[in-house]
Design a protein around this motif. Structure first.
Motif, PDB file in Angstrom:
ATOM      1  N   ARG A  28       0.860  -1.199   0.000  1.00  0.00           N
ATOM      2  CA  ARG A  28       0.000   0.000   0.000  1.00  0.00           C
ATOM      3  C   ARG A  28       0.891   1.242   0.000  1.00  0.00           C
ATOM      4  NH1 ARG A  28      -2.996  -3.150  -1.047  1.00  0.00           N
ATOM      5  NH2 ARG A  28      -4.992  -3.797  -0.177  1.00  0.00           N
ATOM      6  N   CYS A  32       1.075   5.803  -3.909  1.00  0.00           N
ATOM      7  CA  CYS A  32       0.352   5.101  -4.980  1.00  0.00           C
ATOM      8  C   CYS A  32      -1.103   4.843  -4.618  1.00  0.00           C
ATOM      9  CB  CYS A  32       1.068   3.793  -5.266  1.00  0.00           C
ATOM     10  SG  CYS A  32       0.348   2.787  -6.555  1.00  0.00           S
ATOM     11  N   MET A  33      -1.364   4.523  -3.360  1.00  0.00           N
ATOM     12  CA  MET A  33      -2.768   4.294  -2.967  1.00  0.00           C
ATOM     13  C   MET A  33      -2.996   4.602  -1.494  1.00  0.00           C
ATOM     14  SD  MET A  33      -3.425   0.244  -3.196  1.00  0.00           S
ATOM     15  CE  MET A  33      -2.752  -0.515  -4.640  1.00  0.00           C
ATOM     16  N   GLY A  72      -0.763  -2.197 -10.459  1.00  0.00           N
ATOM     17  CA  GLY A  72      -0.845  -3.198  -9.425  1.00  0.00           C
ATOM     18  C   GLY A  72       0.431  -4.064  -9.393  1.00  0.00           C
ATOM     19  N   ASN A 101       7.105  -5.354  -7.318  1.00  0.00           N
ATOM     20  CA  ASN A 101       7.618  -5.038  -5.985  1.00  0.00           C
ATOM     21  C   ASN A 101       8.412  -6.216  -5.410  1.00  0.00           C
ATOM     22  OD1 ASN A 101       5.776  -6.885  -4.838  1.00  0.00           O
ATOM     23  ND2 ASN A 101       4.229  -5.298  -4.515  1.00  0.00           N
TER      24      ASN A 101
HETATM   25 FE1  SF4 Z   1       3.412   0.040  -4.283  1.00  0.00          FE
HETATM   26 FE2  SF4 Z   1       3.482  -0.900  -6.810  1.00  0.00          FE
HETATM   27 FE3  SF4 Z   1       1.623  -1.677  -5.108  1.00  0.00          FE
HETATM   28 FE4  SF4 Z   1       1.558   0.796  -6.024  1.00  0.00          FE
HETATM   29  S1  SF4 Z   1       1.274  -0.995  -7.220  1.00  0.00           S
HETATM   30  S2  SF4 Z   1       1.176   0.091  -3.909  1.00  0.00           S
HETATM   31  S3  SF4 Z   1       3.755   1.200  -6.182  1.00  0.00           S
HETATM   32  S4  SF4 Z   1       3.836  -2.018  -4.898  1.00  0.00           S
END
Ligand code: SF4
Ligand code: SAM
Length: 333
Positions: A28, A32-33, A72, A101
């Motif tokens: 999270r 980004c979110m 995502g 990630n």
């Molecule tokens: Fe983090 Fe990538 Fe997930 Fe966005 S999509 S919360 S940048 S790991």
């Protein structure tokens, strides 16, 4: 030069597709979110693997030769490797890249290497476990670090993506540059963009590409500009004698638009001809309405011929007229 190569209305070739295979994620990251996540799309709204293959084959026939799978988190999509095996064999696709990630990536590294993946971008904003937890809101640093090491050992080309954020990871910039002393990797520092899924954002970017560069130069005065690959978004630098290199991406300042060769397809199948537009064509809907490849191609050609010249024009022309509110996890970065 591919004889089918398409160019946009500004004479830029369109040969690079970044495709978000899902909007779901197991982290999270706060840039980004929101911490509660976003409203994920119902599964039926995501492109199916068959639709993705059709889309890529169609675009390959129009000159797309480089693909990046992103999200995502691409690996939360089960059987992602099945899709990767298929894409690699599509006629005209020369390079397949991944942005991840890393948390679910470990078991697939050997096969990715064997399939000839062109590179993996690993998102890692800090080398410190506590800061990682604050930034990503999950305690997964150890796993990410282990996967990073596995990737380097596999000899896959590895780039680290680090978003630079005041008060969050400034103390990591120099140790990350230091990693390039002995490792054959590229560390890319990225200006933070306003895609945090909440619509609220800083009014002035503190860590601009210029400031990031000055910060690194102060500590490593020998830092030298090296040549940038064609159509690169990063400015590349190296410290003489170091194995790896450093990239700085002016993602918010948007200094690279003049040579932009990329388009994006979001998790819901929406075509974006610029990161900062709010979608110009829903390809998934066209496919589900039963449109032929020829009909879809005509629509794509029309979309490419109306491309904004840069991210500022794209942002100004957003249909919604409202400030950017999307999460990067739906767009793919
Ligand atoms: Fe983090 Fe990538 Fe997930 Fe966005 S999509 S919360 S940048 S790991
Ligand atoms: N989940 C994968 C990952 O994090 O690598 C892939 C998707 S993520 C959206 C793709 C890239 O976008 C990551 O490198 C991330 O750091 C970057 N990103 C996300 N939000 C951003 C923001 N607001 N500003 C700059 N980069 C951002």
């Amino acid at each position: 030069m591919n004889t089918n190569q398409l160019f946009d209305n500004h004479g830029r070739p369109i040969n690079y597709l970044r495709l978000a295979v899902t909007d779901r994620c197991n982290l999270r990251c706060f840039y980004c979110m929101p911490k509660e996540g976003i409203h994920y799309l119902p599964k039926k709204e995501l492109l199916t693997f068959e639709e993705i293959e059709r889309l890529i084959s169609l675009m390959a026939s129009m000159g797309i030769s480089k693909i990046r799978l992103t999200g995502g988190e691409p690996f939360v999509r089960t059987d992602l490797m099945q899709l990767i095996r298929k894409i690699i064999s599509i006629n005209g696709i020369k390079d397949l890249h991944l942005t991840t990630n890393g948390i679910l990536t470990g078991p697939h590294i050997a096969e990715l290497k064997q399939l000839g993946i062109a590179s993996i971008n690993l998102s890692l904003d800090t080398l410190d476990r506590d800061r990682f937890k604050i930034i990503t809101r999950r305690d997964e640093f150890d796993k990410t670090w282990e996967v990073f090491q596995q990737m380097v050992q596999s000899t896959i080309a590895v780039k680290i993506n680090a978003v630079v954020m005041e008060g969050k990871n400034i103390e990591d910039i120099l140790p990350m540059v230091e990693l390039t002393r002995h490792l054959p990797i590229s560390i890319r520092f990225i200006e933070e963009m306003p895609f945090n899924g909440e619509g609220n954002h800083y009014s002035d970017l503190i860590w601009t590409h210029k400031r990031i560069l000055d910060h690194i130069k102060n500590a490593f005065p020998a830092l030298t500009k090296i040549s940038d690959p064609e159509n690169a978004t990063a400015y590349h630098y190296q410290i003489p004698g170091f194995t790896g290199n450093v990239g700085i991406i002016a993602a918010y300042s948007r200094t690279f638009c003049g040579t932009c060769n990329r388009i994006r397809v979001t998790a819901q199948g929406e075509l974006k001809t610029c990161l900062y537009d709010d979608g110009v064509l829903n390809i998934k809907e066209l496919m589900r309405e039963g449109k032929s490849d020829g009909e879809i191609k005509m629509k794509l050609i029309k979309a490419f011929s109306g491309r904004p010249k840069d991210g500022f024009e794209a942002e100004a022309k957003r249909k919604s007229g409202a400030p950017i509110k999307e999460s990067m996890s739906t767009i793919g970065g």
